[in-house]
Design an enzyme around this catalytic site. Structure first.
Site, PDB file in Angstrom:
ATOM      1  N   TYR A   1      -2.508   5.681  -3.974  1.00 54.50           N
ATOM      2  CA  TYR A   1      -3.502   6.738  -3.779  1.00 54.50           C
ATOM      3  C   TYR A   1      -2.910   7.967  -4.430  1.00 54.50           C
ATOM      4  O   TYR A   1      -1.732   8.281  -4.182  1.00 54.50           O
ATOM      5  CB  TYR A   1      -3.678   7.043  -2.292  1.00 54.50           C
ATOM      6  CG  TYR A   1      -4.472   6.046  -1.496  1.00 54.50           C
ATOM      7  CD1 TYR A   1      -5.814   5.799  -1.775  1.00 54.50           C
ATOM      8  CD2 TYR A   1      -3.898   5.392  -0.406  1.00 54.50           C
ATOM      9  CE1 TYR A   1      -6.552   4.911  -1.003  1.00 54.50           C
ATOM     10  CE2 TYR A   1      -4.627   4.505   0.364  1.00 54.50           C
ATOM     11  CZ  TYR A   1      -5.948   4.271   0.061  1.00 54.50           C
ATOM     12  OH  TYR A   1      -6.683   3.401   0.825  1.00 54.50           O
TER      13      TYR A   1
ATOM     14  N   HIS B   1     -13.896  -1.349  -0.222  1.00 54.42           N
ATOM     15  CA  HIS B   1     -12.813  -1.102   0.729  1.00 54.42           C
ATOM     16  C   HIS B   1     -13.077  -1.853   2.052  1.00 54.42           C
ATOM     17  O   HIS B   1     -12.789  -1.363   3.135  1.00 54.42           O
ATOM     18  CB  HIS B   1     -12.702   0.407   1.000  1.00 54.42           C
ATOM     19  CG  HIS B   1     -11.303   0.884   1.282  1.00 54.42           C
ATOM     20  ND1 HIS B   1     -10.592   1.634   0.394  1.00 54.42           N
ATOM     21  CD2 HIS B   1     -10.493   0.725   2.345  1.00 54.42           C
ATOM     22  CE1 HIS B   1      -9.406   1.932   0.913  1.00 54.42           C
ATOM     23  NE2 HIS B   1      -9.321   1.377   2.108  1.00 54.42           N
TER      24      HIS B   1
ATOM     25  N   THR C   1      -6.391   2.946  -6.191  1.00 58.67           N
ATOM     26  CA  THR C   1      -7.599   2.875  -5.354  1.00 58.67           C
ATOM     27  C   THR C   1      -8.398   4.162  -5.514  1.00 58.67           C
ATOM     28  O   THR C   1      -7.856   5.262  -5.368  1.00 58.67           O
ATOM     29  CB  THR C   1      -7.220   2.650  -3.874  1.00 58.67           C
ATOM     30  OG1 THR C   1      -6.524   1.401  -3.789  1.00 58.67           O
ATOM     31  CG2 THR C   1      -8.446   2.597  -2.979  1.00 58.67           C
TER      32      THR C   1
ATOM     33  N   SER D   1       0.817  -1.219   0.000  1.00 61.45           N
ATOM     34  CA  SER D   1       0.000   0.000   0.000  1.00 61.45           C
ATOM     35  C   SER D   1       0.850   1.269   0.000  1.00 61.45           C
ATOM     36  O   SER D   1       1.945   1.296   0.571  1.00 61.45           O
ATOM     37  CB  SER D   1      -0.878  -0.001   1.256  1.00 61.45           C
ATOM     38  OG  SER D   1      -1.436   1.267   1.490  1.00 61.45           O
TER      39      SER D   1
ATOM     40  N   LYS E   1      -9.075  -0.233  -8.248  1.00 62.90           N
ATOM     41  CA  LYS E   1      -9.675  -0.849  -7.053  1.00 62.90           C
ATOM     42  C   LYS E   1     -10.752   0.066  -6.491  1.00 62.90           C
ATOM     43  O   LYS E   1     -10.465   1.216  -6.163  1.00 62.90           O
ATOM     44  CB  LYS E   1      -8.579  -1.068  -6.008  1.00 62.90           C
ATOM     45  CG  LYS E   1      -9.066  -1.657  -4.693  1.00 62.90           C
ATOM     46  CD  LYS E   1      -7.873  -2.050  -3.823  1.00 62.90           C
ATOM     47  CE  LYS E   1      -8.286  -2.712  -2.542  1.00 62.90           C
ATOM     48  NZ  LYS E   1      -8.752  -1.773  -1.527  1.00 62.90           N
TER      49      LYS E   1
HETATM   50  C1  LIG Z   1      -6.414  -2.418   8.186  1.00 65.10           C
HETATM   51  C2  LIG Z   1      -6.758  -2.197   6.761  1.00 65.10           C
HETATM   52  C3  LIG Z   1      -6.046  -1.263   6.021  1.00 65.10           C
HETATM   53  C4  LIG Z   1      -6.353  -1.054   4.661  1.00 65.10           C
HETATM   54  N1  LIG Z   1      -5.580  -0.174   3.950  1.00 65.10           N
HETATM   55  C5  LIG Z   1      -5.804  -0.041   2.615  1.00 65.10           C
HETATM   56  C6  LIG Z   1      -4.949   0.759   1.816  1.00 65.10           C
HETATM   57  O1  LIG Z   1      -3.984   1.329   2.304  1.00 65.10           O
HETATM   58  N2  LIG Z   1      -5.231   0.860   0.486  1.00 65.10           N
HETATM   59  C7  LIG Z   1      -6.285   0.207  -0.087  1.00 65.10           C
HETATM   60  O2  LIG Z   1      -6.503   0.326  -1.299  1.00 65.10           O
HETATM   61  N3  LIG Z   1      -7.104  -0.571   0.648  1.00 65.10           N
HETATM   62  C8  LIG Z   1      -6.885  -0.717   1.981  1.00 65.10           C
HETATM   63  N4  LIG Z   1      -7.691  -1.546   2.722  1.00 65.10           N
HETATM   64  C9  LIG Z   1      -8.782  -2.282   2.057  1.00 65.10           C
HETATM   65  C10 LIG Z   1      -8.280  -3.646   1.560  1.00 65.10           C
HETATM   66  O3  LIG Z   1      -7.363  -3.474   0.514  1.00 65.10           O
HETATM   67  C11 LIG Z   1      -9.439  -4.531   1.066  1.00 65.10           C
HETATM   68  O4  LIG Z   1     -10.187  -3.839   0.091  1.00 65.10           O
HETATM   69  C12 LIG Z   1     -10.371  -4.973   2.180  1.00 65.10           C
HETATM   70  O5  LIG Z   1      -9.632  -5.259   3.340  1.00 65.10           O
HETATM   71  C13 LIG Z   1     -11.147  -6.204   1.746  1.00 65.10           C
HETATM   72  O6  LIG Z   1     -12.026  -6.633   2.734  1.00 65.10           O
HETATM   73  P1  LIG Z   1     -11.678  -7.779   3.812  1.00 65.10           P
HETATM   74  O7  LIG Z   1     -10.799  -7.122   4.834  1.00 65.10           O
HETATM   75  O8  LIG Z   1     -13.005  -8.146   4.379  1.00 65.10           O
HETATM   76  O9  LIG Z   1     -10.968  -8.897   3.104  1.00 65.10           O
HETATM   77  C14 LIG Z   1      -7.406  -1.768   4.060  1.00 65.10           C
HETATM   78  C15 LIG Z   1      -8.116  -2.704   4.804  1.00 65.10           C
HETATM   79  C16 LIG Z   1      -7.796  -2.948   6.135  1.00 65.10           C
HETATM   80  C17 LIG Z   1      -8.569  -3.987   6.896  1.00 65.10           C
END
Ligand SMILES: Cc1cc2nc3c(=O)[nH]c(=O)nc-3n(C[C@H](O)[C@H](O)[C@H](O)COP(=O)(O)O)c2cc1C
Length: 417
Positions: free
Chosen positions: A174, A314, A200, A149, A290
């Site tokens: 981002y 997300h 994203t 990320s 995304k």
């Molecule tokens: C703690 C955490 C941090 C995340 N940080 C980002 C990020 O920096 N960039 C991003 O595109 N998505 C981020 N996401 C979203 C994840 O990429 C993903 O879309 C999401 O976790 C999918 O759902 P799930 O946790 O139920 O598998 C984050 C999710 C979590 C749980």
């Protein structure tokens, strides 16, 4: 009358049916039953992602667990994502040779041991001091892609230096208000060997993560009376935090405050489809978008040059009550499936969930929280355990469904109840 004693009494005195003989157990019979397998750690005993999540909750301070586990506002999106997977009924084929179920596939033209990608997650060294290094190493070990990320706690260069041969790594972007710095970061990722770029687009502003607000989560974590009390309960976590390199966002310089404050300060709410077309010109490798949430938007981003689309809200961390990704998936596949790969994420917790998504047209699923639970529960070994569980689930589900390979999966194999 003591019921337990009555049952016990009956058990001892019941006369067995003719032919059954009682005997005292012999030591040779008991000995094999008494074998303690000390090689099985707690991680091995957890049979599923839910078990790993329960371990994670015990291992880290409350604010850390909540940052991972929580969603935005009323967490409605998150709950609906799970309900959508639970609503899937499988329709197995019988009398098919399923002796060798094989969940392998290709993702963006590269072989993958299963249709799974580790999603980008920010602040990853908060969960465990091994952070991105552990997650990326476990992904490489399991033969699936890993996404770093923009909000990562390790730079692209540092992660690349630790990369094992053949590992498929993607970089998530981002767009910042400062486009020059955004494109510098993209160039660094390319230079460091990241194969695909994931833009994203569901984070024009920060979502309202109410658990974080309640817990007062900040970057870096502040030592308040409450966190100090947590220190006593989780000394290992704190010792690791304080004796390893400082926990910061490695690719951002403008950090501090809460996650939401930082997102709003640095990320650009002006981003439009024209920026995607611009990015397409800057990046020659595979480009993934995304956060598309409708078929119409999926078409717009593919028209602007995306090679793949992740149907995602997300993980329910941005707009609450957003469309439920699994429910949107068939329409998106119908719209762009012949021109781009379609992935889905949010609420995937078992290999059977992955099978359901592939049957509904997804090329692969992303998982975020599942591997972060593994990371919190046991660093690299914890992430590896989660990926093992998902791989075993996938093989078992394919066998039980009578579809030994992914190419045999289609919407005929599922019904939504
Ligand atoms: C703690 C955490 C941090 C995340 N940080 C980002 C990020 O920096 N960039 C991003 O595109 N998505 C981020 N996401 C979203 C994840 O990429 C993903 O879309 C999401 O976790 C999918 O759902 P799930 O946790 O139920 O598998 C984050 C999710 C979590 C749980």
């Amino acid at each position: 009358m003591n019921g337990a004693r009555a049952v016990h009494h009956r058990w001892v005195t019941t006369t067995p049916p003719h032919g059954v003989r009682r005997q005292f157990p012999r030591w040779s019979q008991l000995r094999p039953l008494l074998r303690f397998d000390l090689s099985r750690t707690g991680l091995q005993r957890a049979p599923d992602v839910a078990g790993i999540r329960a371990m994670a909750r015990r291992r880290v301070p409350r604010a850390v667990f909540d940052y991972v586990d929580g969603g935005a506002e009323g967490e409605v999106s998150l709950a609906r994502s799970r309900r959508a997977f639970e609503a899937v009924e499988f329709r197995p084929r019988i009398l098919v040779d399923v002796a060798e179920p094989d969940p392998s596939t290709t993702i963006l033209g590269q072989p993958s041991r299963m249709p799974l990608v580790l999603a980008p997650t920010g602040f990853t060294r908060l969960m465990h001091y091994q952070g991105e290094y552990a997650a990326a190493a476990a992904a490489a070990g399991a033969g699936v892609p890993y996404t770093l990320s923009t909000m990562g706690t390790v730079t692209p260069e540092r992660l690349a230096a630790a990369r094992s041969d053949g590992a498929d790594q993607w970089f998530q972007l981002y767009l910042w208000r400062d486009r020059g710095r955004s494109i510098d970061l993209v160039a660094r990722a390319r230079e460091a060997g990241f194969r695909a770029l994931v833009l994203t687009v569901d984070t024009p502003v920060a979502g309202a993560r109410l658990r974080d607000a309640r817990n007062g989560l900040s970057i870096p974590p502040r030592l308040t009376p409450r966190t100090l009390a947590g220190l006593a309960r989780h000394p290992g976590w704190w010792a690791n935090l304080l004796t390893t390199e400082p926990l910061t966002f490695a690719s951002l310089t403008d950090t501090g405050g809460t996650v939401a404050q930082m997102v709003d300060r640095v990320f650009d709410p002006h981003v439009t489809i024209a920026d995607l077309a611009w990015l397409r010109e800057q990046w020659q490798g595979p480009l993934v978008v995304k956060g598309a949430q409708t078929a119409a938007d999926a078409r717009r981003v593919v028209d602007a040059g995306a090679d793949a689309v992740i149907v995602s809200n997300h993980g329910g961390r941005q707009l609450d009550r957003a469309p439920t990704p699994l429910e949107e998936l068939p329409a998106v596949v119908q719209e762009i499936g012949d021109r781009a790969e379609v992935y889905v994420d949010g609420g995937v917790r078992t290999g059977a969930d992955v099978v359901a998504a592939v049957a509904l047209g997804a090329r692969a699923c992303l998982v975020g929280r599942p591997y972060l639970y593994g990371l919190m529960a046991g660093g690299r070994a914890g992430v590896a355990r989660v990926l093992d569980i998902l791989h075993a689930d996938l093989r078992r589900t394919l066998a039980l469904l009578g579809t030994p390979t992914l190419s045999e999966l289609s919407e005929e194999r599922v019904r939504i109840r």
